[in-house]
Design a protein around this motif. Sequence first.
Motif, PDB file in Angstrom:
ATOM      1  N   ILE A  39      16.567   2.433  24.082  1.00 34.51           N
ATOM      2  CA  ILE A  39      17.395   1.469  23.367  1.00 34.51           C
ATOM      3  C   ILE A  39      16.966   0.084  23.805  1.00 34.51           C
ATOM      4  N   MET A  40      16.418  -0.657  22.864  1.00 31.33           N
ATOM      5  CA  MET A  40      15.960  -2.021  23.110  1.00 31.33           C
ATOM      6  C   MET A  40      17.076  -2.987  22.700  1.00 31.33           C
ATOM      7  N   PRO A  41      16.971  -4.266  23.058  1.00 30.93           N
ATOM      8  CA  PRO A  41      18.023  -5.212  22.679  1.00 30.93           C
ATOM      9  C   PRO A  41      18.228  -5.357  21.173  1.00 30.93           C
ATOM     10  N   ASN A  42      17.186  -5.135  20.373  1.00 36.48           N
ATOM     11  CA  ASN A  42      17.354  -5.315  18.923  1.00 36.48           C
ATOM     12  C   ASN A  42      16.834  -4.147  18.087  1.00 36.48           C
ATOM     13  N   HIS A  43      16.480  -3.037  18.725  1.00 35.36           N
ATOM     14  CA  HIS A  43      16.045  -1.860  17.979  1.00 35.36           C
ATOM     15  C   HIS A  43      16.025  -0.636  18.887  1.00 35.36           C
ATOM     16  N   ILE A  44      15.812   0.502  18.283  1.00 40.81           N
ATOM     17  CA  ILE A  44      15.790   1.780  19.001  1.00 40.81           C
ATOM     18  C   ILE A  44      14.522   2.527  18.611  1.00 40.81           C
ATOM     19  N   HIS A  45      13.928   3.216  19.599  1.00 39.19           N
ATOM     20  CA  HIS A  45      12.839   4.152  19.334  1.00 39.19           C
ATOM     21  C   HIS A  45      13.325   5.515  19.805  1.00 39.19           C
ATOM     22  N   ASN A  61       7.255   0.951  25.780  1.00 40.12           N
ATOM     23  CA  ASN A  61       7.527  -0.092  24.794  1.00 40.12           C
ATOM     24  C   ASN A  61       8.330  -1.253  25.362  1.00 40.12           C
ATOM     25  N   HIS A  62       9.257  -0.967  26.255  1.00 40.98           N
ATOM     26  CA  HIS A  62      10.108  -2.041  26.797  1.00 40.98           C
ATOM     27  C   HIS A  62       9.307  -3.101  27.553  1.00 40.98           C
ATOM     28  N   LEU A  63       8.127  -2.753  28.021  1.00 40.94           N
ATOM     29  CA  LEU A  63       7.303  -3.721  28.746  1.00 40.94           C
ATOM     30  C   LEU A  63       6.774  -4.820  27.827  1.00 40.94           C
ATOM     31  N   LYS A  64       6.801  -4.581  26.514  1.00 36.62           N
ATOM     32  CA  LYS A  64       6.323  -5.559  25.540  1.00 36.62           C
ATOM     33  C   LYS A  64       7.465  -6.393  24.950  1.00 36.62           C
ATOM     34  N   TRP A  65       8.683  -6.192  25.426  1.00 36.80           N
ATOM     35  CA  TRP A  65       9.842  -6.896  24.865  1.00 36.80           C
ATOM     36  C   TRP A  65       9.666  -8.407  24.908  1.00 36.80           C
ATOM     37  N   ILE A  66       9.064  -8.929  25.956  1.00 39.89           N
ATOM     38  CA  ILE A  66       8.879 -10.369  26.091  1.00 39.89           C
ATOM     39  C   ILE A  66       8.013 -10.931  24.954  1.00 39.89           C
TER      40      ILE A  66
END
Length: 103
Positions: A6-12, A91-96
């Motif tokens: 669960i990302m801040p603006n989407h989900i995988h 994927n979360h490592l690319k959030w920035i």
Amino acid sequence: LDEFIIMPNHIHGIIEITRRDVINHVPTNEKNPMLNPYSLSAIIRWFKGRTTFEIHRFINQINFKWQSRFYDHIIRDDDDLNNIREYIIYNHLKWIEDDYYMM
């Protein structure tokens, strides 16, 4: 449910559907196959509806809504499955780098 994040603006996530009538696209409702409660569309529709209800129930000041569509991909073999799992895990490592990133 397999791997997910669960990302801040989407989900995988990976959803495994094992019912044969869904996998083979055999409708269980002659009038509208989309009414099959085990279809991916029905699962996503339920998830979006339920999470929207809960978010608005607890944080009613927020203007939350889902995008109208979702991306799906049929995983056909173990290599594909493992590549997608790895993508989800890291994927979360690319959030920035995301256009909507906020500190």
